[in-house]
Motif scaffolding. Structure first.
Motif: not given
Length: 175
Positions: A9, A56-57, A59, A61-63, A65-66, A69
């Motif tokens: 990724r 996971n894609f 989610t 909000s990017f924050a 998702a991090i 993970r």
């Protein structure tokens, strides 16, 4: 498998756009097939890792998702070490951590922990501010005026120049 997928990724993100997605997809297929044929992982594990990656894609909000993970790796390590008991221990530790957090002096899990019965109405579905009758007990003093008394229900704008414009005879909307 998760570490390999994360490497693919990150490689796909750092490559030019047309090449990056192709590298990620082809790399995942090739490495997954090779790992199954070599007997390193089972086909079920490849399916679970791919479902997890696709989820996971989703989610928003990017924050977030991090964070998810990173927490996922913590749960994998603790599950590999202690099994099902480790997963339960990890969930308990996560809930304890979330309940100990405070944001601007208010507990993060309010109104679920500590339980405030009067504020449970907005826990799952948040009503608009103009419709709320009471403010949160932990934020305001008891007996404080409500939102609804000071706030009017929003209405659509009255000036709609595009909808209300008068077209002259012979004009068309094609221009």
């Amino acid at each position: 498998m998760e570490i390999t997928f994360e490497i693919l990724r990150e490689a796909g993100v750092r490559m030019p756009r047309p090449v990056g997605s192709a590298i990620s997809i082809v790399g995942a297929l090739v490495i997954g097939q090779a790992a199954v044929q070599a007997g390193i992982v089972s086909p079920a594990m490849v399916i679970i890792v791919s479902i997890t990656a696709i989820a996971n894609f989703a989610t928003p909000s990017f924050a977030m998702a991090i964070s998810a993970r990173l927490i996922r790796f913590f749960f994998m390590v603790i599950a590999a070490t202690f099994g099902l008991y480790g997963v339960i221990l990890g969930i308990i530790l996560l809930i304890l951590h979330l309940t100990s957090l405070r944001s601007l002096g208010v507990p993060y899990m309010t109104p679920l922990a500590p339980v405030t019965v009067g504020n449970l109405g907005d826990s799952l579905i948040r009503f608009p501010l103009w419709a709320t009758r009471q403010r949160a007990n932990l934020i305001m003093k008891k007996g404080t005026q409500t939102h609804a008394e000071n706030m009017a229900k929003p209405s659509p704008p009255t000036a709609r120049s595009i909808m209300n414009r008068n077209l002259k005879k012979g004009d068309s909307n094609d221009s």
